[in-house]
Design a protein around this motif. Structure first.
Motif, PDB file in Angstrom:
ATOM      1  N   SER A   8      -0.266 -11.221 -13.635  1.00 30.01           N
ATOM      2  CA  SER A   8       0.127 -11.854 -14.892  1.00 30.01           C
ATOM      3  C   SER A   8       0.665 -10.843 -15.887  1.00 30.01           C
ATOM      4  CB  SER A   8      -1.074 -12.573 -15.513  1.00 30.01           C
ATOM      5  OG  SER A   8      -2.045 -11.621 -15.945  1.00 30.01           O
ATOM      6  N   PHE A   9       0.478  -9.534 -15.579  1.00 30.92           N
ATOM      7  CA  PHE A   9       0.865  -8.416 -16.431  1.00 30.92           C
ATOM      8  C   PHE A   9      -0.010  -8.292 -17.670  1.00 30.92           C
ATOM      9  CE2 PHE A   9       4.664  -9.223 -13.876  1.00 30.92           C
ATOM     10  CZ  PHE A   9       4.766  -7.991 -13.258  1.00 30.92           C
ATOM     11  N   GLY A  10      -1.206  -8.900 -17.634  1.00 30.06           N
ATOM     12  CA  GLY A  10      -2.260  -8.561 -18.573  1.00 30.06           C
ATOM     13  C   GLY A  10      -2.959  -7.312 -18.073  1.00 30.06           C
ATOM     14  N   LYS A  11      -3.976  -6.844 -18.808  1.00 31.50           N
ATOM     15  CA  LYS A  11      -4.597  -5.549 -18.504  1.00 31.50           C
ATOM     16  C   LYS A  11      -5.224  -5.483 -17.112  1.00 31.50           C
ATOM     17  CE  LYS A  11      -8.917  -6.783 -20.871  1.00 31.50           C
ATOM     18  NZ  LYS A  11      -9.635  -7.155 -19.643  1.00 31.50           N
ATOM     19  N   ASP A  12      -5.917  -6.534 -16.674  1.00 32.00           N
ATOM     20  CA  ASP A  12      -6.622  -6.479 -15.396  1.00 32.00           C
ATOM     21  C   ASP A  12      -5.657  -6.525 -14.215  1.00 32.00           C
ATOM     22  OD1 ASP A  12      -8.951  -6.430 -16.872  1.00 32.00           O
ATOM     23  OD2 ASP A  12      -9.330  -8.575 -16.667  1.00 32.00           O
ATOM     24  N   SER A  13      -4.739  -7.476 -14.240  1.00 35.34           N
ATOM     25  CA  SER A  13      -3.828  -7.591 -13.094  1.00 35.34           C
ATOM     26  C   SER A  13      -2.850  -6.419 -13.044  1.00 35.34           C
ATOM     27  CB  SER A  13      -3.077  -8.919 -13.127  1.00 35.34           C
ATOM     28  OG  SER A  13      -2.225  -9.001 -14.249  1.00 35.34           O
ATOM     29  N   LEU A  14      -2.451  -5.887 -14.212  1.00 33.25           N
ATOM     30  CA  LEU A  14      -1.582  -4.719 -14.201  1.00 33.25           C
ATOM     31  C   LEU A  14      -2.333  -3.505 -13.662  1.00 33.25           C
ATOM     32  CD1 LEU A  14       1.109  -3.357 -14.823  1.00 33.25           C
ATOM     33  CD2 LEU A  14       0.231  -2.854 -17.116  1.00 33.25           C
ATOM     34  N   ALA A  15      -3.588  -3.330 -14.085  1.00 30.00           N
ATOM     35  CA  ALA A  15      -4.389  -2.225 -13.558  1.00 30.00           C
ATOM     36  C   ALA A  15      -4.519  -2.345 -12.043  1.00 30.00           C
ATOM     37  CB  ALA A  15      -5.772  -2.221 -14.211  1.00 30.00           C
ATOM     38  N   MET A  16      -4.717  -3.561 -11.556  1.00 29.74           N
ATOM     39  CA  MET A  16      -4.805  -3.781 -10.112  1.00 29.74           C
ATOM     40  C   MET A  16      -3.517  -3.368  -9.420  1.00 29.74           C
ATOM     41  SD  MET A  16      -5.060  -7.374  -8.018  1.00 29.74           S
ATOM     42  CE  MET A  16      -3.355  -7.757  -8.469  1.00 29.74           C
ATOM     43  N   LEU A  17      -2.384  -3.793  -9.979  1.00 30.26           N
ATOM     44  CA  LEU A  17      -1.103  -3.468  -9.361  1.00 30.26           C
ATOM     45  C   LEU A  17      -0.859  -1.961  -9.365  1.00 30.26           C
ATOM     46  CD1 LEU A  17       1.597  -4.218  -8.136  1.00 30.26           C
ATOM     47  CD2 LEU A  17       2.464  -4.673 -10.445  1.00 30.26           C
ATOM     48  N   LEU A  18      -1.125  -1.307 -10.478  1.00 33.65           N
ATOM     49  CA  LEU A  18      -0.948   0.145 -10.550  1.00 33.65           C
ATOM     50  C   LEU A  18      -1.857   0.851  -9.555  1.00 33.65           C
ATOM     51  CD1 LEU A  18      -0.757   0.572 -14.441  1.00 33.65           C
ATOM     52  CD2 LEU A  18       1.147   0.595 -12.813  1.00 33.65           C
ATOM     53  N   LEU A  19      -3.074   0.333  -9.404  1.00 33.94           N
ATOM     54  CA  LEU A  19      -4.019   0.909  -8.444  1.00 33.94           C
ATOM     55  C   LEU A  19      -3.493   0.765  -7.019  1.00 33.94           C
ATOM     56  CD1 LEU A  19      -6.955   2.120  -8.197  1.00 33.94           C
ATOM     57  CD2 LEU A  19      -7.717  -0.226  -7.796  1.00 33.94           C
ATOM     58  N   LEU A  20      -2.977  -0.407  -6.692  1.00 32.74           N
ATOM     59  CA  LEU A  20      -2.413  -0.642  -5.362  1.00 32.74           C
ATOM     60  C   LEU A  20      -1.264   0.318  -5.076  1.00 32.74           C
ATOM     61  CD1 LEU A  20      -2.252  -4.566  -5.309  1.00 32.74           C
ATOM     62  CD2 LEU A  20      -3.899  -3.125  -4.091  1.00 32.74           C
ATOM     63  N   LEU A  21      -0.398   0.507  -6.070  1.00 33.16           N
ATOM     64  CA  LEU A  21       0.764   1.372  -5.890  1.00 33.16           C
ATOM     65  C   LEU A  21       0.344   2.837  -5.775  1.00 33.16           C
ATOM     66  CD1 LEU A  21       3.235  -0.271  -8.436  1.00 33.16           C
ATOM     67  CD2 LEU A  21       3.244  -0.503  -5.940  1.00 33.16           C
ATOM     68  N   GLU A  22      -0.594   3.253  -6.616  1.00 36.51           N
ATOM     69  CA  GLU A  22      -1.023   4.659  -6.587  1.00 36.51           C
ATOM     70  C   GLU A  22      -1.760   5.007  -5.300  1.00 36.51           C
ATOM     71  OE1 GLU A  22      -3.123   5.792 -10.121  1.00 36.51           O
ATOM     72  OE2 GLU A  22      -1.519   5.105 -11.440  1.00 36.51           O
ATOM     73  N   LYS A  23      -2.540   4.051  -4.800  1.00 32.88           N
ATOM     74  CA  LYS A  23      -3.281   4.290  -3.556  1.00 32.88           C
ATOM     75  C   LYS A  23      -2.446   3.977  -2.312  1.00 32.88           C
ATOM     76  CE  LYS A  23      -8.062   3.833  -5.070  1.00 32.88           C
ATOM     77  NZ  LYS A  23      -9.379   3.222  -4.742  1.00 32.88           N
ATOM     78  N   LYS A  24      -1.208   3.519  -2.542  1.00 31.04           N
ATOM     79  CA  LYS A  24      -0.295   3.175  -1.456  1.00 31.04           C
ATOM     80  C   LYS A  24      -0.924   2.180  -0.479  1.00 31.04           C
ATOM     81  CE  LYS A  24       2.219   7.532  -1.798  1.00 31.04           C
ATOM     82  NZ  LYS A  24       2.712   8.756  -1.096  1.00 31.04           N
ATOM     83  N   MET A  25      -1.595   1.192  -1.074  1.00 29.93           N
ATOM     84  CA  MET A  25      -2.188   0.131  -0.269  1.00 29.93           C
ATOM     85  C   MET A  25      -1.102  -0.845   0.174  1.00 29.93           C
ATOM     86  SD  MET A  25      -5.690  -0.477  -2.472  1.00 29.93           S
ATOM     87  CE  MET A  25      -6.316  -1.769  -1.374  1.00 29.93           C
ATOM     88  N   PRO A  26      -1.301  -1.550   1.271  1.00 28.77           N
ATOM     89  CA  PRO A  26      -0.273  -2.480   1.756  1.00 28.77           C
ATOM     90  C   PRO A  26       0.057  -3.538   0.703  1.00 28.77           C
ATOM     91  CG  PRO A  26      -2.024  -2.196   3.380  1.00 28.77           C
ATOM     92  CD  PRO A  26      -2.501  -1.534   2.119  1.00 28.77           C
ATOM     93  N   ALA A 141     -12.758  -4.914  -8.224  1.00 32.80           N
ATOM     94  CA  ALA A 141     -14.199  -4.966  -7.970  1.00 32.80           C
ATOM     95  C   ALA A 141     -14.585  -3.943  -6.912  1.00 32.80           C
ATOM     96  CB  ALA A 141     -14.605  -6.370  -7.538  1.00 32.80           C
ATOM     97  N   GLU A 142     -13.750  -3.816  -5.882  1.00 25.66           N
ATOM     98  CA  GLU A 142     -14.036  -2.851  -4.824  1.00 25.66           C
ATOM     99  C   GLU A 142     -14.025  -1.423  -5.355  1.00 25.66           C
ATOM    100  OE1 GLU A 142     -11.178  -3.632  -1.786  1.00 25.66           O
ATOM    101  OE2 GLU A 142     -11.903  -5.678  -1.429  1.00 25.66           O
ATOM    102  N   ALA A 143     -13.195  -1.184  -6.383  1.00 27.61           N
ATOM    103  CA  ALA A 143     -13.133   0.147  -6.997  1.00 27.61           C
ATOM    104  C   ALA A 143     -14.154   0.319  -8.116  1.00 27.61           C
ATOM    105  CB  ALA A 143     -11.730   0.400  -7.544  1.00 27.61           C
ATOM    106  N   GLY A 144     -14.912  -0.757  -8.423  1.00 30.12           N
ATOM    107  CA  GLY A 144     -15.912  -0.699  -9.488  1.00 30.12           C
ATOM    108  C   GLY A 144     -15.320  -0.632 -10.881  1.00 30.12           C
ATOM    109  N   MET A 145     -14.110  -1.151 -11.064  1.00 24.02           N
ATOM    110  CA  MET A 145     -13.430  -1.077 -12.357  1.00 24.02           C
ATOM    111  C   MET A 145     -13.755  -2.298 -13.210  1.00 24.02           C
ATOM    112  SD  MET A 145      -9.697   0.485 -11.277  1.00 24.02           S
ATOM    113  CE  MET A 145      -9.076   0.391 -12.964  1.00 24.02           C
ATOM    114  N   THR A 146     -14.317  -2.054 -14.390  1.00 30.28           N
ATOM    115  CA  THR A 146     -14.615  -3.117 -15.348  1.00 30.28           C
ATOM    116  C   THR A 146     -13.369  -3.441 -16.164  1.00 30.28           C
ATOM    117  OG1 THR A 146     -15.262  -1.584 -17.097  1.00 30.28           O
ATOM    118  CG2 THR A 146     -16.984  -2.265 -15.529  1.00 30.28           C
ATOM    119  N   GLU A 147     -13.472  -4.470 -17.012  1.00 25.24           N
ATOM    120  CA  GLU A 147     -12.345  -4.820 -17.886  1.00 25.24           C
ATOM    121  C   GLU A 147     -12.006  -3.668 -18.824  1.00 25.24           C
ATOM    122  OE1 GLU A 147     -11.824  -8.954 -19.319  1.00 25.24           O
ATOM    123  OE2 GLU A 147     -13.920  -9.195 -18.723  1.00 25.24           O
TER     124      GLU A 147
END
Length: 257
Positions: A8-26, A141-147
């Motif tokens: 949605s490009f709010g803080k949580d979903s953007l953090a998730m997307l950035l995390l996926l990209l940085e960790k080079k997850m599928p 949640a898997e990374a233990g990241m809170t809001e």
């Protein structure tokens, strides 16, 4: 195997997307549901991210409702047991979250063949996490990241959701649709004070919707619609300003130093 991410490009979903990209997850595809009623800051961040996704070879799909949000809100013929026949669903939020249902249905429809469907639910949202079923999962949640962690994560990477010289997360609990009925009184007052263009839009909607946006009472007097809220907020802001002690004038000897 297909890997999707609802963002949605709010803080949580953007953090998730950035995390996926940085960790080079599928990740094969990012899905964004455009309600047409988001804060401009959301669209600005979307536009910053799209070239990054293109460089990484990740598809970007923007989903819109079949009918416009305003049509559903103000014009769609509705015949309910409780309220009879009327036009429009009215405010979205509370027990009538019709916009959320449309969003979820649309996102799930795009990701029908998902082997993995990433969603931006933080580690400190146990009720939402408990409802997750495969193929949906939460990298946060898997990374233990809170809001709180998510917001800091985004800020560290230069994403601030700024409008009118204000960081939206400084004044709002959630940067959801600007017309969401779930906004609390504090958030509505912040919109009145710091984001007047959105406040004017709320008044335009309230003029067309019989039901009040946010009923509450003050000193035993019931208030409800946006126009009532404006009167209360205006009075409160006036009282707050008058309560601020004036700055002391420096003495002549101090001024001459």
């Amino acid at each position: 195997m297909a890997f999707y991410a609802s963002v949605s490009f709010g803080k949580d979903s953007l953090a998730m997307l950035l995390l996926l990209l940085e960790k080079k997850m599928p990740l094969d595809e990012v899905i964004f549901y455009n309600s047409e009623m988001e804060f401009q800051a959301i669209y600005d961040i979307r536009d910053r991210i799209r070239p990054v996704l293109e460089q990484r070879g990740v598809r970007f799909t923007e989903v819109r409702p079949d009918a416009s949000f305003l049509y559903n809100m103000l014009e769609r013929p509705v015949n309910s047991k409780k309220n009879g026949f009327h036009l429009g669903y009215g405010w979205c939020g509370g027990p009538c979250r019709w916009g959320t249902k449309l969003k979820t249905r649309s996102l799930d429809g795009v990701a029908l063949d998902a082997e993995v469907h990433y969603v931006g639910i933080a580690a400190d949202e146990p009720e939402r996490l408990a409802k997750l079923e495969p193929p949906k999962c939460s990298p946060l949640a898997e990374a233990g990241m809170t809001e709180t962690d998510c917001l800091a994560f985004c800020y560290e990477r230069g994403f601030f959701w700024e409008e009118n010289g204000v960081r939206l997360y400084d004044i709002l609990d959630r940067v959801s649709c600007w017309c969401c009925k779930n906004k609390n009184r504090k958030e509505l007052k912040a919109i009145y004070q710091f984001l007047p263009e959105y406040w004017e839009k709320l008044k335009e909607l309230q003029a067309q919707i019989p039901m009040p946006m946010k009923p509450f009472s003050r000193k035993g007097i019931p208030y409800g619609n946006v126009f009532d809220l404006e009167k209360v907020f205006e009075q409160e802001v006036r009282e707050e300003r008058s309560a601020v002690p004036p700055k002391k004038k420096r003495r002549c000897c101090e001024q001459s130093r």
